[in-house]
Design an enzyme around this catalytic site. Structure first.
Site, PDB file in Angstrom:
ATOM      1  N   ASN A  50      41.119  37.444  36.980  1.00 55.96           N
ATOM      2  CA  ASN A  50      41.082  38.057  38.317  1.00 55.96           C
ATOM      3  C   ASN A  50      39.642  38.497  38.560  1.00 55.96           C
ATOM      4  OD1 ASN A  50      41.291  39.691  40.566  1.00 55.96           O
ATOM      5  ND2 ASN A  50      42.476  41.301  39.552  1.00 55.96           N
TER       6      ASN A  50
ATOM      7  N   LYS B  10      38.330  39.670  41.198  1.00 51.74           N
ATOM      8  CA  LYS B  10      38.182  40.793  42.141  1.00 51.74           C
ATOM      9  C   LYS B  10      37.063  40.475  43.142  1.00 51.74           C
ATOM     10  CE  LYS B  10      40.064  43.784  38.610  1.00 51.74           C
ATOM     11  NZ  LYS B  10      40.182  45.097  38.022  1.00 51.74           N
TER      12      LYS B  10
ATOM     13  N   SER C 119      41.772  45.935  30.537  1.00 48.68           N
ATOM     14  CA  SER C 119      40.770  45.923  29.459  1.00 48.68           C
ATOM     15  C   SER C 119      41.081  44.920  28.346  1.00 48.68           C
ATOM     16  CB  SER C 119      40.587  47.336  28.881  1.00 48.68           C
ATOM     17  OG  SER C 119      40.089  48.205  29.885  1.00 48.68           O
TER      18      SER C 119
HETATM   19  P1  PGA Z   1      40.124  44.628  33.561  1.00 47.36           P
HETATM   20  O1  PGA Z   1      40.978  44.377  34.897  1.00 47.36           O
HETATM   21  O2  PGA Z   1      40.460  43.479  32.622  1.00 47.36           O
HETATM   22  O3  PGA Z   1      38.706  44.608  34.003  1.00 47.36           O
HETATM   23  O4  PGA Z   1      40.585  45.926  33.002  1.00 47.36           O
HETATM   24  C1  PGA Z   1      42.282  43.878  34.835  1.00 47.36           C
HETATM   25  C2  PGA Z   1      42.858  43.780  36.221  1.00 47.36           C
HETATM   26  O5  PGA Z   1      42.648  44.687  37.023  1.00 47.36           O
HETATM   27  O6  PGA Z   1      43.557  42.795  36.538  1.00 47.36           O
END
Ligand code: PGA
Length: 249
Positions: free
Chosen positions: A8, A10, A210
């Site tokens: 993802n 974002k 994470s």
């Molecule tokens: P992160 O995000 O791996 O950076 O913690 C996971 C997510 O929000 O899908």
């Protein structure tokens, strides 16, 4: 069931990032031979070009949100049909950042998931508790309430994915214990089986928050953890493929 690793991105990524996706795509066939499916959900601006760049490699793509309506006067929004038209296979709905930033309730998330299904996409419905909710002993009740409210009444077998993402674990480097992840995934699985029978058992359950090459091996071998939704570590091919290699072993 094949494991599923979804990146993802974002609100990250410009055209130059297509090179990272192509590097990831180069590993998709080998991943498939280990029964691991790879996918990237870039920002909407890159979905069509990225889908085209990786077409035929086995790397799937998806969007990070969709509108619940098919079309109309909704400035700035994107419909599920547009995502499908741009080459997307998945649509993430109800990510905690959208639930928080855009005040999306489970009812809205459910309508978006339904729109995704209607357009032939596979929705990835996100659920997860906040730190305060976990500390209050409410994590399971909150998450199962989100599952109840966000999952549409019907979906094709294997045509739906749920991502359990504790809000406090997203982008923080904090990860729940393996015991806690396993317990939540078992509870979500049971809830889906109670409501949908065998179709419920076919829903893939991803863990998110994470995930990286160091913790993926342990997390993704837990019962009812069918893959991961990965934010930060999916932004480079190196970070994402470290996770792949950790679970291939
Ligand atoms: P992160 O995000 O791996 O950076 O913690 C996971 C997510 O929000 O899908």
């Amino acid at each position: 069931m094949a494991k599923l690793l979804v990146g993802n991105w974002k609100m990250n990524g410009l055209k130059a990032s297509l090179a990272e996706a192509s590097l990831i795509a180069a590993s998709a066939a080998a991943a498939k031979s280990h029964a691991i499916q790879l996918a990237i959900c870039p920002p909407a601006t890159l979905l069509a070009s990225l889908s085209e760049a990786v077409s035929g490699t086995g790397l799937l793509t998806g969007a990070q949100d969709c509108h619940e309506k098919v079309s109309g006067a909704h400035t700035g929004d994107i419909s599920a049909a547009m995502i499908q038209d741009a080459g997307g296979y998945f649509v993430i709905v109800g990510h905690s950042e959208r639930r928080a930033d855009h005040h999306e309730t489970s009812a809205v998330v459910r309508a978006k998931a339904q729109a995704g299904l209607d357009a032939g996409l596979v929705p990835i419905i996100c659920v997860g508790e906040t730190r305060a909710e976990r500390e209050a002993g409410q994590a399971e009740a909150i998450v199962l309430g989100q599952v109840d409210g966000s999952v549409p009444d019907t979906f094709p077998a294997e045509g739906l994915v749920i991502a359990y993402e504790p809000v406090w674990a997203i982008g923080t480097g904090l990860v729940p214990s393996a015991v806690d992840v396993a317990a939540m995934h078992r509870a979500i699985h049971q809830r889906l089986v109670d409501r949908f029978g065998s179709a419920g058992a076919s829903v893939r359950l991803l863990y998110g928050g994470s995930v990286n090459g160091g913790n993926a091996g342990e997390l993704l071998h837990l019962d009812h953890v069918d893959g991961a939704l990965v934010g930060g570590a999916s932004l480079t091919a190196d970070g994402f493929l470290k996770i792949l290699h950790a679970i291939q072993e």
